[in-house]
Design a protein around this motif. Structure first.
Motif, mmCIF file in Angstrom:
data_model
loop_
_atom_site.group_PDB
_atom_site.id
_atom_site.type_symbol
_atom_site.label_atom_id
_atom_site.label_comp_id
_atom_site.label_asym_id
_atom_site.label_seq_id
_atom_site.Cartn_x
_atom_site.Cartn_y
_atom_site.Cartn_z
ATOM 1 N N GLY A 19 0.823 -1.207 0.000
ATOM 2 C CA GLY A 19 0.000 0.000 0.000
ATOM 3 C C GLY A 19 0.857 1.256 0.000
ATOM 4 O O GLY A 19 0.589 2.216 -0.730
ATOM 5 N N ALA A 20 1.902 1.236 0.814
ATOM 6 C CA ALA A 20 2.811 2.389 0.891
ATOM 7 C C ALA A 20 3.521 2.598 -0.441
ATOM 8 O O ALA A 20 3.601 3.719 -0.958
ATOM 9 C CB ALA A 20 3.820 2.183 2.022
ATOM 10 N N SER B 227 1.207 3.693 -3.339
ATOM 11 C CA SER B 227 0.616 5.027 -3.197
ATOM 12 C C SER B 227 1.206 6.032 -4.189
ATOM 13 O O SER B 227 0.534 6.983 -4.568
ATOM 14 C CB SER B 227 0.774 5.545 -1.764
ATOM 15 O OG SER B 227 2.108 5.949 -1.503
ATOM 16 N N TRP C 195 -0.324 9.777 -5.911
ATOM 17 C CA TRP C 195 0.066 11.136 -5.501
ATOM 18 C C TRP C 195 1.258 11.714 -6.256
ATOM 19 O O TRP C 195 1.469 12.932 -6.243
ATOM 20 C CB TRP C 195 0.307 11.235 -3.987
ATOM 21 C CG TRP C 195 1.390 10.351 -3.421
ATOM 22 C CD1 TRP C 195 1.199 9.153 -2.785
ATOM 23 C CD2 TRP C 195 2.807 10.599 -3.399
ATOM 24 N NE1 TRP C 195 2.410 8.629 -2.390
ATOM 25 C CE2 TRP C 195 3.417 9.500 -2.754
ATOM 26 C CE3 TRP C 195 3.618 11.637 -3.875
ATOM 27 C CZ2 TRP C 195 4.787 9.400 -2.564
ATOM 28 C CZ3 TRP C 195 4.999 11.534 -3.680
ATOM 29 C CH2 TRP C 195 5.561 10.420 -3.033
ATOM 30 N N GLN D 14 16.062 10.328 -5.205
ATOM 31 C CA GLN D 14 15.979 10.722 -3.800
ATOM 32 C C GLN D 14 14.552 10.512 -3.268
ATOM 33 O O GLN D 14 14.354 9.970 -2.178
ATOM 34 C CB GLN D 14 16.409 12.198 -3.666
ATOM 35 C CG GLN D 14 16.094 12.860 -2.344
ATOM 36 C CD GLN D 14 16.823 12.206 -1.170
ATOM 37 O OE1 GLN D 14 17.852 11.556 -1.359
ATOM 38 N NE2 GLN D 14 16.255 12.342 0.030
ATOM 39 N N LEU D 15 13.591 10.902 -4.080
ATOM 40 C CA LEU D 15 12.182 10.713 -3.702
ATOM 41 C C LEU D 15 11.878 9.224 -3.533
ATOM 42 O O LEU D 15 11.253 8.806 -2.541
ATOM 43 C CB LEU D 15 11.273 11.314 -4.780
ATOM 44 C CG LEU D 15 9.774 11.184 -4.512
ATOM 45 C CD1 LEU D 15 9.308 12.206 -3.499
ATOM 46 C CD2 LEU D 15 8.975 11.319 -5.802
ATOM 47 N N GLU E 286 13.271 7.939 -0.313
ATOM 48 C CA GLU E 286 12.497 8.338 0.873
ATOM 49 C C GLU E 286 11.232 7.505 1.025
ATOM 50 O O GLU E 286 10.876 7.084 2.123
ATOM 51 C CB GLU E 286 12.115 9.833 0.787
ATOM 52 C CG GLU E 286 13.268 10.764 1.109
ATOM 53 C CD GLU E 286 12.879 12.248 0.996
ATOM 54 O OE1 GLU E 286 13.587 12.969 0.282
ATOM 55 O OE2 GLU E 286 11.868 12.658 1.598
ATOM 56 N N VAL E 287 10.546 7.273 -0.099
ATOM 57 C CA VAL E 287 9.320 6.473 -0.046
ATOM 58 C C VAL E 287 9.643 5.047 0.399
ATOM 59 O O VAL E 287 8.973 4.482 1.278
ATOM 60 C CB VAL E 287 8.611 6.455 -1.422
ATOM 61 C CG1 VAL E 287 7.468 5.452 -1.435
ATOM 62 C CG2 VAL E 287 8.105 7.849 -1.774
ATOM 63 N N ASP F 54 12.183 3.984 2.075
ATOM 64 C CA ASP F 54 12.617 3.987 3.460
ATOM 65 C C ASP F 54 11.415 3.919 4.407
ATOM 66 O O ASP F 54 11.363 3.091 5.319
ATOM 67 C CB ASP F 54 13.427 5.273 3.709
ATOM 68 C CG ASP F 54 14.083 5.264 5.069
ATOM 69 O OD1 ASP F 54 14.738 4.256 5.386
ATOM 70 O OD2 ASP F 54 13.918 6.248 5.815
ATOM 71 N N VAL F 55 10.434 4.784 4.177
ATOM 72 C CA VAL F 55 9.237 4.799 5.029
ATOM 73 C C VAL F 55 8.432 3.509 4.843
ATOM 74 O O VAL F 55 7.940 2.923 5.805
ATOM 75 C CB VAL F 55 8.350 6.029 4.717
ATOM 76 C CG1 VAL F 55 7.033 5.955 5.491
ATOM 77 C CG2 VAL F 55 9.079 7.322 5.043
ATOM 78 N N LYS G 47 10.419 0.227 6.556
ATOM 79 C CA LYS G 47 10.978 0.152 7.912
ATOM 80 C C LYS G 47 10.182 -0.778 8.819
ATOM 81 O O LYS G 47 10.732 -1.401 9.719
ATOM 82 C CB LYS G 47 11.134 1.546 8.516
ATOM 83 C CG LYS G 47 12.370 1.604 9.419
ATOM 84 C CD LYS G 47 12.704 3.014 9.860
ATOM 85 C CE LYS G 47 13.718 3.680 8.938
ATOM 86 N NZ LYS G 47 13.847 5.124 9.216
#
Lengths: 209, 209
Positions: free
Chosen positions: B170-171, B174, B178, B192-193, B196-197, B199-200, B203
């Protein structure tokens, strides 16, 4: 418009909305007719039209209630006195649980919003869609502001909070598409499932303590 | 059917699919006509029909290519010799980046699959939908099996891997809804984006090392 968000499927308006939400979820918004909704209620088409002018009106009311249900749960926690990371977790727990419990409303929203957006033409409908979009944004803004407080407090982390919040929402929102209740699911099992989802969804913005 | 997954929008079939995917993304599957697709290509309706019998055929080919693009990227890493947690991260990075780069294909899929499912009637279409569903499941199964290996190796964790994988997807998924490219976005900023995605998103299943 009544503001009760759940468990009041006794007033005619509420019963009609419940029936419509289930029909939209099972058959899709486009494929559902007012006749289908009436049949689901064992009522007449005339009874439905007595309360709602159109399928679009039903959709907007369902969308409003779906958002009410989420905001009513999340808002009080956002402004409570708990540390930010605890507030964020509790908001997430309530958000995910509400998504699951009101999934016929939520799934209707997520499937229909694109379609309605594209085919809607009236000025009133466009205004309603904008106001609904505002409320969705408001819900995300509540989480974002608590995340920013958590980063300040040192208990949460994100390189760019506005980016990080997106996959967190994606993870939480995913329950709408994959959750199906098991026949014998107990309330405790549901809470356990919610806890597991929230745990995975939030760890990316939680400090490593 | 050609199997090239990207950067080959020169063959007529490829160019038509590119145009169709953009139209479906911008206008929606239902609202797009073969005329719209021809216009986008500066070609005639007859030219489109020379290669594709129907909008449904275009949709199925777009869906196949969307899945090819993801599987082509993810599969080689899943079976590589790296430790499981590193394989999982690299699979996720490639998966998210591919979702973004091929978003017109991916967004078409995610919006249209429900609609097609509901309105499709022919036996052939139903078979095609089942085979597409199998491929989506295959992609998720690749991630799940690496997660299970990671848990065995002690570098990853999940109470119930089959549940935990859902919010992770789901993460990651997404981004389809968006992500919007900034006009001046560099390849480095995109990477980089993606980082970050990922990584979140990951985790929650990564060990705390």
């Amino acid at each position: 418009m009544a503001q009760q968000s759940e468990a009041l499927a006794y007033e005619p308006r509420d019963a009609i909305l419940e029936a419509a939400a289930w029909c939209f979820m099972e058959r899709g918004f486009n494929a559902t007719s007012i006749d289908d909704i009436a049949r689901q209620l064992s009522a007449t088409k005339g009874m439905v039209y007595h309360y709602f002018d159109s399928k679009a009106e039903l959709f907007f009311e369902i969308h409003h209630r779906a958002m009410d249900a989420l905001l009513d749960e999340v808002r009080p926690v956002a402004s409570s006195a708990l540390p930010a990371s605890q507030r964020f977790s509790e908001m997430a727990r309530r958000y995910v649980k509400t998504l699951i419990v009101t999934r016929h409303y939520q799934r209707t929203v997520s499937e229909a919003v694109q379609m309605v957006l594209r085919s809607s033409t009236t000025e009133t409908q466009r205004q309603q869609l904008t106001s609904l979009q505002d409320r969705r944004n408001h819900c995300e803004a509540l989480f974002l502001s608590v995340l920013e407080q958590g980063i300040e407090e040192g208990s949460m982390l994100a390189q760019r909070p506005r980016i990080a919040i997106k996959p967190v929402f994606g993870a939480m929102n995913s329950v709408i598409s994959w959750y199906h209740p098991r026949e014998d699911e107990t309330p405790e099992q549901l809470d356990q499932l919610v806890a597991e989802v929230v745990d995975v969804a939030l760890k990316g913005v939680m400090g490593s303590n």
